[in-house]
Design a protein around this motif. Structure first.
Motif, PDB file in Angstrom:
ATOM      1  N   GLY A 142      -6.516   7.606 -10.051  1.00 46.72           N
ATOM      2  CA  GLY A 142      -6.486   7.826  -8.433  1.00 46.72           C
ATOM      3  C   GLY A 142      -5.016   7.200  -8.268  1.00 46.72           C
ATOM      4  N   TRP A 143      -5.087   6.827  -6.870  1.00 46.25           N
ATOM      5  CA  TRP A 143      -3.594   6.391  -6.225  1.00 46.25           C
ATOM      6  C   TRP A 143      -3.138   4.881  -6.661  1.00 46.25           C
ATOM      7  CZ3 TRP A 143      -0.074   9.398  -3.826  1.00 46.25           C
ATOM      8  CH2 TRP A 143      -0.542  10.776  -3.565  1.00 46.25           C
ATOM      9  N   TRP A 144      -2.003   4.872  -7.009  1.00 46.35           N
ATOM     10  CA  TRP A 144      -1.284   3.477  -7.188  1.00 46.35           C
ATOM     11  C   TRP A 144      -0.886   3.005  -5.702  1.00 46.35           C
ATOM     12  CZ3 TRP A 144      -1.613   0.155 -11.341  1.00 46.35           C
ATOM     13  CH2 TRP A 144      -0.849  -0.717 -11.460  1.00 46.35           C
ATOM     14  N   VAL A 145      -1.379   1.821  -5.118  1.00 45.24           N
ATOM     15  CA  VAL A 145      -1.067   1.492  -3.790  1.00 45.24           C
ATOM     16  C   VAL A 145      -0.615  -0.073  -3.903  1.00 45.24           C
ATOM     17  CG1 VAL A 145      -3.017   2.848  -2.719  1.00 45.24           C
ATOM     18  CG2 VAL A 145      -3.415   0.491  -3.674  1.00 45.24           C
ATOM     19  N   ARG A 146       0.574  -0.085  -2.870  1.00 45.48           N
ATOM     20  CA  ARG A 146       1.190  -1.444  -2.772  1.00 45.48           C
ATOM     21  C   ARG A 146       1.347  -1.749  -1.557  1.00 45.48           C
ATOM     22  NH1 ARG A 146       5.336  -2.805  -7.143  1.00 45.48           N
ATOM     23  NH2 ARG A 146       5.432  -4.706  -6.173  1.00 45.48           N
ATOM     24  N   GLY A 147       1.468  -2.927  -1.070  1.00 44.69           N
ATOM     25  CA  GLY A 147       2.005  -3.427   0.167  1.00 44.69           C
ATOM     26  C   GLY A 147       3.296  -3.626   0.070  1.00 44.69           C
ATOM     27  N   ASP A 148       3.830  -3.448   1.389  1.00 43.24           N
ATOM     28  CA  ASP A 148       5.163  -3.477   1.840  1.00 43.24           C
ATOM     29  C   ASP A 148       6.043  -4.976   1.688  1.00 43.24           C
ATOM     30  OD1 ASP A 148       5.142  -0.697   1.960  1.00 43.24           O
ATOM     31  OD2 ASP A 148       5.521  -0.825   4.221  1.00 43.24           O
ATOM     32  N   ASN A 149       4.830  -5.995   1.832  1.00 43.17           N
ATOM     33  CA  ASN A 149       5.305  -7.281   1.710  1.00 43.17           C
ATOM     34  C   ASN A 149       5.381  -7.839   0.292  1.00 43.17           C
ATOM     35  OD1 ASN A 149       5.570 -10.123   1.846  1.00 43.17           O
ATOM     36  ND2 ASN A 149       4.199 -10.399   3.671  1.00 43.17           N
ATOM     37  N   PRO A 150       6.632  -8.113  -0.403  1.00 39.77           N
ATOM     38  CA  PRO A 150       6.396  -8.613  -1.575  1.00 39.77           C
ATOM     39  C   PRO A 150       5.925  -9.844  -1.992  1.00 39.77           C
ATOM     40  CG  PRO A 150       8.604  -8.854  -0.555  1.00 39.77           C
ATOM     41  CD  PRO A 150       7.883  -8.367   0.373  1.00 39.77           C
ATOM     42  N   TYR A 151       5.531 -10.591  -0.913  1.00 42.70           N
ATOM     43  CA  TYR A 151       5.023 -11.960  -1.253  1.00 42.70           C
ATOM     44  C   TYR A 151       3.288 -11.915  -1.427  1.00 42.70           C
ATOM     45  CZ  TYR A 151       9.673 -13.620  -0.276  1.00 42.70           C
ATOM     46  OH  TYR A 151      11.014 -13.563  -0.459  1.00 42.70           O
ATOM     47  N   VAL A 152       2.659 -10.781  -1.102  1.00 43.43           N
ATOM     48  CA  VAL A 152       1.229 -10.620  -0.969  1.00 43.43           C
ATOM     49  C   VAL A 152       1.011  -9.420  -2.195  1.00 43.43           C
ATOM     50  CG1 VAL A 152      -0.620 -10.000   0.106  1.00 43.43           C
ATOM     51  CG2 VAL A 152       1.186 -11.026   1.434  1.00 43.43           C
ATOM     52  N   VAL A 153       0.153  -9.968  -3.066  1.00 42.96           N
ATOM     53  CA  VAL A 153      -0.006  -9.445  -4.434  1.00 42.96           C
ATOM     54  C   VAL A 153      -1.184  -8.564  -4.424  1.00 42.96           C
ATOM     55  CG1 VAL A 153       0.002  -9.283  -6.896  1.00 42.96           C
ATOM     56  CG2 VAL A 153       1.477 -10.849  -5.555  1.00 42.96           C
ATOM     57  N   ASN A 154      -2.204  -8.472  -3.413  1.00 38.25           N
ATOM     58  CA  ASN A 154      -3.405  -7.782  -3.359  1.00 38.25           C
ATOM     59  C   ASN A 154      -3.188  -6.358  -3.029  1.00 38.25           C
ATOM     60  OD1 ASN A 154      -6.177  -7.887  -3.297  1.00 38.25           O
ATOM     61  ND2 ASN A 154      -6.151  -7.601  -1.297  1.00 38.25           N
TER      62      ASN A 154
END
Length: 148
Positions: free
Chosen positions: A78-90
């Motif tokens: 599937g898709w590898w997804v990331r948040g733009d905020n480096p301090y939130v790891v969910n």
């Protein structure tokens, strides 16, 4: 804490030539600075996703929870997804690739919340000029996230 999103008009979205549209509200800071808590998103259900797009997905471990992330790249599973905020790891660093069937929608437009604006005419005009922005695939962010 996961990036919670509340859908509005799910199932009642307008059907256009390219899909169904709806609204979602952002609750948590995992996409700061791109999205802030209180922002609203115009989302398109079933839209094709490209690397760099902001997407709404079902959390792989809690499928009743919708989250907003940036689609970084396609991987096996599937898709590898990331948040733009480096301090939130969910994100995919925690739960892995998100299967295609859990990718619900692609965010098209962000509408900034009017909370905290100055009530002066100049403040209202400044908010109005910056409140509505299209969300485009940000290639530079996508490359930067992959490099980490």
């Amino acid at each position: 804490m996961p990036e919670a999103v509340r859908e509005r008009g799910a199932g009642r979205g307008r059907r256009g030539p390219v899909g169904k549209f709806g609204l979602a509200e952002v609750y948590n800071p995992s996409m700061v600075p791109t999205l802030r808590p209180g922002d609203h998103l115009v989302v398109q259900y079933g839209a094709a996703v490209r690397p760099g797009d902001v997407v709404v997905v079902r959390h792989p471990f809690r499928q009743d929870l919708l989250i907003v992330k940036r689609a970084v790249e396609r991987r096996d599973g599937g898709w590898w997804v990331r948040g733009d905020n480096p301090y939130v790891v969910n994100d995919s660093r925690e739960f892995g690739a998100v299967p295609d069937e859990l990718v619900i929608a692609r965010a098209r437009v962000r509408v900034r919340s009017p909370r905290g604006i100055q009530r002066s005419p100049l403040g209202v005009v400044a908010w109005a000029l910056s409140a509505v922005r299209p969300l485009r695939a940000d290639r530079s962010v996508s490359r930067r996230l992959r490099a980490r």
